[in-house]
Design a protein around this motif. Structure first.
Motif, PDB file in Angstrom:
ATOM      1  N   PRO A   1       0.809  -1.223   0.000  1.00 17.61           N
ATOM      2  CA  PRO A   1       0.000   0.000   0.000  1.00 17.61           C
ATOM      3  C   PRO A   1       0.834   1.260   0.000  1.00 17.61           C
ATOM      4  N   GLN A   2       2.151   1.139   0.300  1.00 13.21           N
ATOM      5  CA  GLN A   2       2.991   2.330   0.343  1.00 13.21           C
ATOM      6  C   GLN A   2       3.364   2.840  -1.046  1.00 13.21           C
ATOM      7  N   ALA A   3       3.076   2.046  -2.075  1.00 10.08           N
ATOM      8  CA  ALA A   3       3.541   2.419  -3.410  1.00 10.08           C
ATOM      9  C   ALA A   3       3.045   3.789  -3.855  1.00 10.08           C
ATOM     10  N   PRO A   4       1.729   4.121  -3.728  1.00  8.20           N
ATOM     11  CA  PRO A   4       1.295   5.461  -4.142  1.00  8.20           C
ATOM     12  C   PRO A   4       2.014   6.569  -3.364  1.00  8.20           C
ATOM     13  N   LEU A   5       2.216   6.363  -2.072  1.00 11.48           N
ATOM     14  CA  LEU A   5       2.915   7.369  -1.272  1.00 11.48           C
ATOM     15  C   LEU A   5       4.342   7.545  -1.757  1.00 11.48           C
ATOM     16  N   ILE A   6       5.004   6.432  -2.055  1.00 13.32           N
ATOM     17  CA  ILE A   6       6.376   6.512  -2.546  1.00 13.32           C
ATOM     18  C   ILE A   6       6.428   7.258  -3.869  1.00 13.32           C
ATOM     19  N   GLU A   7       5.450   6.985  -4.737  1.00  7.99           N
ATOM     20  CA  GLU A   7       5.409   7.690  -6.021  1.00  7.99           C
ATOM     21  C   GLU A   7       5.237   9.190  -5.822  1.00  7.99           C
ATOM     22  N   HIS A   8       4.386   9.570  -4.886  1.00  2.00           N
ATOM     23  CA  HIS A   8       4.188  10.993  -4.599  1.00  2.00           C
ATOM     24  C   HIS A   8       5.467  11.618  -4.046  1.00  2.00           C
ATOM     25  N   LEU A   9       6.157  10.898  -3.188  1.00  6.11           N
ATOM     26  CA  LEU A   9       7.411  11.420  -2.624  1.00  6.11           C
ATOM     27  C   LEU A   9       8.480  11.573  -3.698  1.00  6.11           C
ATOM     28  N   ILE A  10       8.509  10.614  -4.620  1.00  7.32           N
ATOM     29  CA  ILE A  10       9.480  10.710  -5.722  1.00  7.32           C
ATOM     30  C   ILE A  10       9.167  11.916  -6.603  1.00  7.32           C
ATOM     31  N   GLU A  11       7.875  12.091  -6.894  1.00 15.10           N
ATOM     32  CA  GLU A  11       7.491  13.255  -7.699  1.00 15.10           C
ATOM     33  C   GLU A  11       7.796  14.555  -6.966  1.00 15.10           C
ATOM     34  N   LEU A  12       7.529  14.588  -5.654  1.00 16.29           N
ATOM     35  CA  LEU A  12       7.832  15.784  -4.865  1.00 16.29           C
ATOM     36  C   LEU A  12       9.320  16.088  -4.903  1.00 16.29           C
ATOM     37  N   ARG A  13      10.141  15.059  -4.759  1.00 16.85           N
ATOM     38  CA  ARG A  13      11.593  15.264  -4.828  1.00 16.85           C
ATOM     39  C   ARG A  13      11.998  15.806  -6.187  1.00 16.85           C
ATOM     40  N   THR A  14      11.401  15.279  -7.248  1.00 14.27           N
ATOM     41  CA  THR A  14      11.721  15.753  -8.598  1.00 14.27           C
ATOM     42  C   THR A  14      11.345  17.218  -8.767  1.00 14.27           C
ATOM     43  N   ARG A  15      10.167  17.596  -8.272  1.00 14.94           N
ATOM     44  CA  ARG A  15       9.727  18.991  -8.376  1.00 14.94           C
ATOM     45  C   ARG A  15      10.648  19.915  -7.597  1.00 14.94           C
ATOM     46  N   LEU A  16      11.035  19.485  -6.389  1.00 15.64           N
ATOM     47  CA  LEU A  16      11.929  20.306  -5.568  1.00 15.64           C
ATOM     48  C   LEU A  16      13.298  20.468  -6.228  1.00 15.64           C
ATOM     49  N   LEU A  17      13.805  19.378  -6.807  1.00 21.29           N
ATOM     50  CA  LEU A  17      15.104  19.454  -7.483  1.00 21.29           C
ATOM     51  C   LEU A  17      15.039  20.407  -8.674  1.00 21.29           C
ATOM     52  N   ARG A  18      13.952  20.346  -9.421  1.00 23.02           N
ATOM     53  CA  ARG A  18      13.791  21.257 -10.562  1.00 23.02           C
ATOM     54  C   ARG A  18      13.762  22.712 -10.090  1.00 23.02           C
ATOM     55  N   ALA A  19      13.064  22.963  -8.977  1.00 23.62           N
ATOM     56  CA  ALA A  19      12.994  24.324  -8.448  1.00 23.62           C
ATOM     57  C   ALA A  19      14.368  24.807  -8.013  1.00 23.62           C
ATOM     58  N   VAL A  20      15.115  23.950  -7.311  1.00 28.78           N
ATOM     59  CA  VAL A  20      16.458  24.328  -6.850  1.00 28.78           C
ATOM     60  C   VAL A  20      17.386  24.555  -8.033  1.00 28.78           C
ATOM     61  N   VAL A  21      17.308  23.681  -9.032  1.00 26.85           N
ATOM     62  CA  VAL A  21      18.163  23.833 -10.221  1.00 26.85           C
ATOM     63  C   VAL A  21      17.840  25.126 -10.952  1.00 26.85           C
ATOM     64  N   SER A  22      16.562  25.484 -11.029  1.00 21.79           N
ATOM     65  CA  SER A  22      16.195  26.737 -11.702  1.00 21.79           C
ATOM     66  C   SER A  22      16.807  27.943 -10.989  1.00 21.79           C
ATOM     67  N   VAL A  23      16.803  27.915  -9.655  1.00 22.88           N
ATOM     68  CA  VAL A  23      17.413  29.007  -8.898  1.00 22.88           C
ATOM     69  C   VAL A  23      18.915  29.060  -9.160  1.00 22.88           C
TER      70      VAL A  23
END
Length: 253
Positions: free
Chosen positions: A11-33
């Protein structure tokens, strides 16, 4: 003979997917800065000169800005350029945040959230521009002309940077008041009538916030408090228009 039971997906799979996506979004934001910062760093001294111009233009003849710490000539422009990079990347950073939360929103929520998000960005930039072009000249003229005659004004570059960044942030946040007022009315947390009756308290609150967010002088406090109150009235106006439109659609008198 019983058939082997296939293992179920944890059951943790959807949560893990959301966390992976969140990490990707955060990395993109940091890289843009970082990308914007690297592009601007070559102009760090020019950016600092531009931000310091409202004060430098009003300094008495023979006065100049100084650096009282060894690393200030490097750290002050470096810090300012990093802040400018964050400010410039705000639209992309908020776009990443929007892309993360949008799939969980209804269509009507998306239709409302996008204009609010765009307006918030523009209002924050407008607040910073108002501080630079309107507040700084008036404020620094007051400061440089009211000091004792035998005191030479020579402001430290790091102290000046901390001062103006605080004002940029204060006015940027203050210009978000129409959005906050509008959302309170739209969500039903309060009404236009209720907020209208509380105007004396709102005015007092604006001056208290101005006192807390600006230097301890009446000029800067008023320059923040008065626009805050006017923006509050703008929020009431838009809230009144939206509530009227909703009543018309529902057929209420």
């Amino acid at each position: 003979m019983s058939m082997p039971v296939e293992p179920k997906e944890p059951p943790q799979a959807p949560l893990i997917e959301h966390l992976i996506e969140l990490r990707t979004r955060l990395l993109r934001a940091v890289v843009s800065v970082l990308v914007i910062f690297l592009g601007l760093y070559a102009f760090a001294n020019d950016i600092y000169t531009f931000v310091a111009q409202p004060l430098m233009a009003l300094l008495p003849e023979g006065s100049q800005m100084i650096a009282t710490e060894v690393a200030s000539p490097f750290l002050a422009p470096f810090k300012l350029t990093l802040v400018v990079a964050v400010f410039a990347a705000i639209p992309y950073v908020l776009h990443q945040a929007w892309a993360f939360v949008a799939p969980g929103l209804y269509d009507n929520e998306k239709a409302l959230a996008l204009p609010i998000l765009g307006s918030s960005i523009l209002l924050f930039y407008a607040g910073a521009a108002f501080a630079y072009y309107v507040v700084f000249p008036l404020l620094f003229q007051f400061f440089t002309q009211t000091g004792p005659e035998n005191v030479t004004v020579m402001t430290d570059i790091n102290a000046y940077l901390n001062f103006v960044l605080k004002l940029f942030f204060a006015f940027g946040v203050a210009f978000e008041i129409p959005i906050a007022t509008f959302l309170l009315i739209l969500s039903g947390a309060t009404t236009v009538e209720s907020l209208s009756k509380k105007r004396p308290y709102i005015i007092l609150g604006c001056f208290v916030i101005g006192m807390l967010l600006t230097p301890p002088d009446v000029v800067s406090q008023s320059l923040l408090a008065v626009p805050m109150y006017l923006l509050y009235e703008v929020g009431l106006l838009f809230g009144r228009l939206v509530r009227r439109k909703q009543r018309d659609e529902e057929g209420e008198p």
